[in-house]
Design a protein around this motif. Sequence first.
Motif, PDB file in Angstrom:
ATOM      1  N   PHE A 114       0.875  -1.182   0.000  1.00 47.71           N
ATOM      2  CA  PHE A 114       0.000   0.000   0.000  1.00 47.71           C
ATOM      3  C   PHE A 114       0.904   1.221   0.000  1.00 47.71           C
ATOM      4  O   PHE A 114       1.595   1.508   0.978  1.00 47.71           O
ATOM      5  CB  PHE A 114      -0.928  -0.007   1.222  1.00 47.71           C
ATOM      6  CG  PHE A 114      -1.865   1.173   1.245  1.00 47.71           C
ATOM      7  CD1 PHE A 114      -3.044   1.144   0.518  1.00 47.71           C
ATOM      8  CD2 PHE A 114      -1.564   2.307   1.983  1.00 47.71           C
ATOM      9  CE1 PHE A 114      -3.915   2.241   0.520  1.00 47.71           C
ATOM     10  CE2 PHE A 114      -2.428   3.402   2.001  1.00 47.71           C
ATOM     11  CZ  PHE A 114      -3.598   3.359   1.264  1.00 47.71           C
ATOM     12  N   ASP A 115       0.917   1.951  -1.129  1.00 42.60           N
ATOM     13  CA  ASP A 115       1.855   3.054  -1.344  1.00 42.60           C
ATOM     14  C   ASP A 115       1.361   4.416  -0.883  1.00 42.60           C
ATOM     15  O   ASP A 115       2.111   5.376  -0.952  1.00 42.60           O
ATOM     16  CB  ASP A 115       2.165   3.172  -2.844  1.00 42.60           C
ATOM     17  CG  ASP A 115       2.869   1.945  -3.380  1.00 42.60           C
ATOM     18  OD1 ASP A 115       3.657   1.338  -2.645  1.00 42.60           O
ATOM     19  OD2 ASP A 115       2.615   1.596  -4.546  1.00 42.60           O
ATOM     20  N   GLY A 116       0.084   4.516  -0.489  1.00 43.09           N
ATOM     21  CA  GLY A 116      -0.455   5.835  -0.196  1.00 43.09           C
ATOM     22  C   GLY A 116      -0.729   6.578  -1.490  1.00 43.09           C
ATOM     23  O   GLY A 116      -0.796   5.981  -2.571  1.00 43.09           O
ATOM     24  N   TYR A 117      -0.849   7.889  -1.388  1.00 41.03           N
ATOM     25  CA  TYR A 117      -1.096   8.702  -2.577  1.00 41.03           C
ATOM     26  C   TYR A 117      -0.753  10.149  -2.250  1.00 41.03           C
ATOM     27  O   TYR A 117      -1.320  10.732  -1.318  1.00 41.03           O
ATOM     28  CB  TYR A 117      -2.562   8.588  -3.018  1.00 41.03           C
ATOM     29  CG  TYR A 117      -2.832   9.243  -4.346  1.00 41.03           C
ATOM     30  CD1 TYR A 117      -2.604   8.550  -5.523  1.00 41.03           C
ATOM     31  CD2 TYR A 117      -3.278  10.552  -4.420  1.00 41.03           C
ATOM     32  CE1 TYR A 117      -2.838   9.151  -6.756  1.00 41.03           C
ATOM     33  CE2 TYR A 117      -3.514  11.161  -5.636  1.00 41.03           C
ATOM     34  CZ  TYR A 117      -3.286  10.449  -6.806  1.00 41.03           C
ATOM     35  OH  TYR A 117      -3.508  11.045  -8.023  1.00 41.03           O
ATOM     36  N   GLY A 118       0.171  10.728  -3.016  1.00 43.41           N
ATOM     37  CA  GLY A 118       0.572  12.109  -2.745  1.00 43.41           C
ATOM     38  C   GLY A 118       1.063  12.227  -1.305  1.00 43.41           C
ATOM     39  O   GLY A 118       1.895  11.439  -0.869  1.00 43.41           O
ATOM     40  N   PRO A 119       0.514  13.187  -0.528  1.00 42.70           N
ATOM     41  CA  PRO A 119       0.957  13.342   0.856  1.00 42.70           C
ATOM     42  C   PRO A 119       0.399  12.274   1.811  1.00 42.70           C
ATOM     43  O   PRO A 119       0.818  12.205   2.963  1.00 42.70           O
ATOM     44  CB  PRO A 119       0.444  14.732   1.250  1.00 42.70           C
ATOM     45  CG  PRO A 119      -0.720  14.966   0.357  1.00 42.70           C
ATOM     46  CD  PRO A 119      -0.417  14.242  -0.931  1.00 42.70           C
ATOM     47  N   LEU A 120      -0.536  11.436   1.322  1.00 46.50           N
ATOM     48  CA  LEU A 120      -1.067  10.355   2.150  1.00 46.50           C
ATOM     49  C   LEU A 120      -0.004   9.260   2.224  1.00 46.50           C
ATOM     50  O   LEU A 120       0.399   8.728   1.194  1.00 46.50           O
ATOM     51  CB  LEU A 120      -2.364   9.803   1.564  1.00 46.50           C
ATOM     52  CG  LEU A 120      -3.044   8.723   2.385  1.00 46.50           C
ATOM     53  CD1 LEU A 120      -3.797   9.353   3.559  1.00 46.50           C
ATOM     54  CD2 LEU A 120      -3.995   7.927   1.522  1.00 46.50           C
ATOM     55  N   PRO A 121       0.458   8.926   3.429  1.00 48.34           N
ATOM     56  CA  PRO A 121       1.584   7.988   3.520  1.00 48.34           C
ATOM     57  C   PRO A 121       1.218   6.556   3.150  1.00 48.34           C
ATOM     58  O   PRO A 121       0.071   6.138   3.271  1.00 48.34           O
ATOM     59  CB  PRO A 121       1.976   8.072   5.000  1.00 48.34           C
ATOM     60  CG  PRO A 121       0.724   8.459   5.702  1.00 48.34           C
ATOM     61  CD  PRO A 121      -0.010   9.368   4.741  1.00 48.34           C
ATOM     62  N   GLY A 122       2.239   5.848   2.715  1.00 50.16           N
ATOM     63  CA  GLY A 122       2.122   4.411   2.505  1.00 50.16           C
ATOM     64  C   GLY A 122       2.476   3.682   3.790  1.00 50.16           C
ATOM     65  O   GLY A 122       2.854   4.289   4.793  1.00 50.16           O
ATOM     66  N   ILE A 123       2.358   2.368   3.748  1.00 53.36           N
ATOM     67  CA  ILE A 123       2.656   1.537   4.912  1.00 53.36           C
ATOM     68  C   ILE A 123       4.098   1.057   4.831  1.00 53.36           C
ATOM     69  O   ILE A 123       4.538   0.551   3.799  1.00 53.36           O
ATOM     70  CB  ILE A 123       1.674   0.352   4.990  1.00 53.36           C
ATOM     71  CG1 ILE A 123       0.259   0.864   5.260  1.00 53.36           C
ATOM     72  CG2 ILE A 123       2.119  -0.652   6.060  1.00 53.36           C
ATOM     73  CD1 ILE A 123      -0.821  -0.208   5.226  1.00 53.36           C
ATOM     74  N   THR A 124       4.823   1.216   5.937  1.00 45.61           N
ATOM     75  CA  THR A 124       6.189   0.722   6.054  1.00 45.61           C
ATOM     76  C   THR A 124       6.198  -0.700   6.590  1.00 45.61           C
ATOM     77  O   THR A 124       6.911  -1.553   6.100  1.00 45.61           O
ATOM     78  CB  THR A 124       7.015   1.624   6.993  1.00 45.61           C
ATOM     79  OG1 THR A 124       6.968   2.952   6.501  1.00 45.61           O
ATOM     80  CG2 THR A 124       8.447   1.164   7.086  1.00 45.61           C
ATOM     81  N   SER A 125       5.390  -0.938   7.640  1.00 41.81           N
ATOM     82  CA  SER A 125       5.353  -2.266   8.245  1.00 41.81           C
ATOM     83  C   SER A 125       4.053  -2.460   9.007  1.00 41.81           C
ATOM     84  O   SER A 125       3.380  -1.496   9.376  1.00 41.81           O
ATOM     85  CB  SER A 125       6.539  -2.460   9.200  1.00 41.81           C
ATOM     86  OG  SER A 125       6.422  -1.572  10.302  1.00 41.81           O
TER      87      SER A 125
END
Length: 152
Positions: free
Chosen positions: A32-43
């Motif tokens: 899940f990469d997020g989108y723009g300033p919405l963060p993705g998941i690292t762990s």
Amino acid sequence: MTPITFQHRRFVARTAGEIAAEIADLSRWPEFDGYGPLPGITSAAYGELGGAMTGARIRVQNDDGSSHLETVEVWQPPERIVMRLHGFTPSDSRLASHFIEEWRFDAADGGSEVTRQLQLYPRSPLARPALWFISLLMRCAIARHLEKIAGQ
């Protein structure tokens, strides 16, 4: 307070059971990469897991340093999975009390029609406009993530 709600639907060439197994495999969550300033998941890591998925708690770390918990409220593949996102770190904790994410699966020739719905619950009427903006980013992130799942 009335939630901000949206959903996306996509055909995935896998059974609901296979998709559920991918959801349960936390090593896949950083996809899940997020989108723009919405963060993705690292762990993501299981906290409480008593043998059944219902009630499982998952600690999620995002690539911007924020985190939240996800609690599995319903685990009923091949019909649906419902998760409650809560315990947000600031500033999200000031905007939303929780989110509800529901995955619904309908069997289709060669796979499943997957509907992914999110409900974002504003903490207050003043928080609603900012949360609505976040929901726009989340819509794009969820759509992109479903495309990624469908393409695998």
